[in-house]
Every structure is written in structure tokens, then in C-alpha cells.
Design an enzyme around this catalytic site. Structure first.
Site, PDB file in Angstrom:
ATOM      1  N   ASP A 107       0.828  -1.131  -0.179  1.00  0.00           N
ATOM      2  CA  ASP A 107       0.153  -0.003  -0.076  1.00  0.00           C
ATOM      3  C   ASP A 107       0.776   1.384   0.059  1.00  0.00           C
ATOM      4  O   ASP A 107       1.503   1.582  -0.917  1.00  0.00           O
ATOM      5  CB  ASP A 107      -0.780  -0.082   1.275  1.00  0.00           C
ATOM      6  CG  ASP A 107      -2.222   0.671   1.012  1.00  0.00           C
ATOM      7  OD1 ASP A 107      -2.315   1.536   0.278  1.00  0.00           O
ATOM      8  OD2 ASP A 107      -3.204   0.003   1.526  1.00  0.00           O
ATOM      9  N   LYS A 135      -0.732  -1.090  -4.959  1.00  0.00           N
ATOM     10  CA  LYS A 135      -1.369  -0.078  -5.030  1.00  0.00           C
ATOM     11  C   LYS A 135      -0.341   1.041  -5.297  1.00  0.00           C
ATOM     12  O   LYS A 135      -0.078   1.756  -4.665  1.00  0.00           O
ATOM     13  CB  LYS A 135      -2.331   0.411  -4.022  1.00  0.00           C
ATOM     14  CG  LYS A 135      -3.375  -0.547  -3.548  1.00  0.00           C
ATOM     15  CD  LYS A 135      -3.989  -0.038  -2.418  1.00  0.00           C
ATOM     16  CE  LYS A 135      -5.053  -0.793  -1.744  1.00  0.00           C
ATOM     17  NZ  LYS A 135      -5.891  -0.306  -0.634  1.00  0.00           N
TER      18      LYS A 135
END
Length: 183
Positions: A107, A135
Site C-alpha cells: 500500500d 497499489k
């Protein structure tokens, strides 16, 4: 648990079990080519990486060792501060070892960046990263990841080890959690 069992909780299915297994097989072929003749230590990051680690280890056609770490970054709210606490440390000595960190998702990159430096400081010969999901839009720091399964949008995803309030980890695929579940 099947994705269809919680379809009302998801806005979208990103990856089915079959797609995940095909991607893990692809990642394993690359890992086998890079570590041919070597013995690599897989370091799973608890708890989310359990499914990825298990399937990766079973698919690899090389001798491996496995160990686990649990780390937590904390700060205000739900955002990672990059300040990391080790909740469960490795049992393995890393001196001279080739280490492959296995992650479910990248992340912000803050915790993983810290973890890679920490393992390198312990005398590992090399430290690489394998992550099923990344991501890119959520990245706060750049982390060199050698093996990436899928890049995904900056959405709240669950399944295949990823949870919300300890639920959904056992889903056989990965889906986007509906905002009404966590709002």
C-alpha cells in the site's frame, strides 16, 4: 469461502481463485529462474500473507525454508506512520541467506521499506520482495519489488488473506469491499 457467498459486501470482483493461482505460478517460474540451485528463505508477513505464502511455497519447484514475521506500523488513525514495531520476530539467522519477503499487498510502502532495511541489516546476502498486489497510487515511498502479481487501484480490497476487521481473509478470490461495510 466463495466470493459469491459475500457478493452483497463487494462492489467488484478483482481476481478469481483461478486468476490468482495462474499469477502465483507465473511468479514462481521467475523465482525459480532467479534462484536456481540456491536455497531461499521465504519470510511471510503475518497475517495477510498466509495464503500467498502457502500457495507460493507449494508451487515452487526448489528447496526453500520458511519463516514468519508480524510487524505493525502505528500512527494517528489508520494511516501507517512508518514507525514499526516487531510483534513476532524471525526464528532464522539471516547471515549469508538469500531472503524473499512474501507480502499480500503493498500500500504506502512505509512498513515494507523499513522491513527490507531491517533484514538487510541482519546480514542477509540479499533481500528481495514478492507481493501479490500493489497499489501504485497509494505509494508514499518507492520500494523495489522484484516480483509483483497484480497492480490494483487504490481501493479497499479483501480476500485471499486480506481482511476487514478479521473478516473475509478466507475468501478464495479478491474483491473490492463495499463502503457501506466499513463506513
Amino acid at each position: 469461502m466463495e466470493l459469491s457467498d459475500v457478493s452483497a459486501d463487494l462492489t467488484e470482483v478483482l481476481f478469481t481463485e483461478e486468476q490468482i493461482h495462474a499469477k502465483i505460478a507465473e511468479l514462481c517460474r521467475a523465482i525459480e529462474a532467479d534462484y536456481a540451485g540456491e536455497r531461499v528463505l521465504l519470510v511471510g508477513v503475518l497475517r495477510g500473507a498466509v495464503m500467498v505464502m502457502a500457495d507460493l511455497a507449494r508451487e515452487l519447484k526448489l528447496h526453500i525454508d520458511m519463516d514468519w514475521m508480524a510487524v505493525s506500523s502505528y500512527g494517528a488513525g489508520t494511516q501507517s506512520s512508518g514507525v514499526v514495531r516487531i510483534l513476532k520476530d524471525l526464528d532464522s539467522d539471516l547471515h549469508g541467506r538469500k531472503v524473499l519477503i512474501v507480502e499480500d499487498i503493498i500500500d504506502s510502502g512505509l512498513t515494507l521499506s523499513w522491513l527490507k532495511k531491517n533484514l538487510q541489516a541482519r546480514g542477509a546476502e540479499s533481500v528481495e520482495i514478492c507481493a501479490l498486489l500493489r497499489k501504485p497510487e497509494a505509494a508514499k515511498v518507492q520500494v523495489d519489488v522484484k516480483y509483483i502479481g497484480f497492480e490494483i487501484p487504490n481501493a479497499f480490497v479483501v480476500g485471499y488473506g486480506l481482511d476487514y476487521a478479521e473478516k473475509y481473509r478466507n475468501l478464495r478470490g479478491i474483491g473490492v469491499l463495499a463502503p457501506h461495510i466499513y463506513a
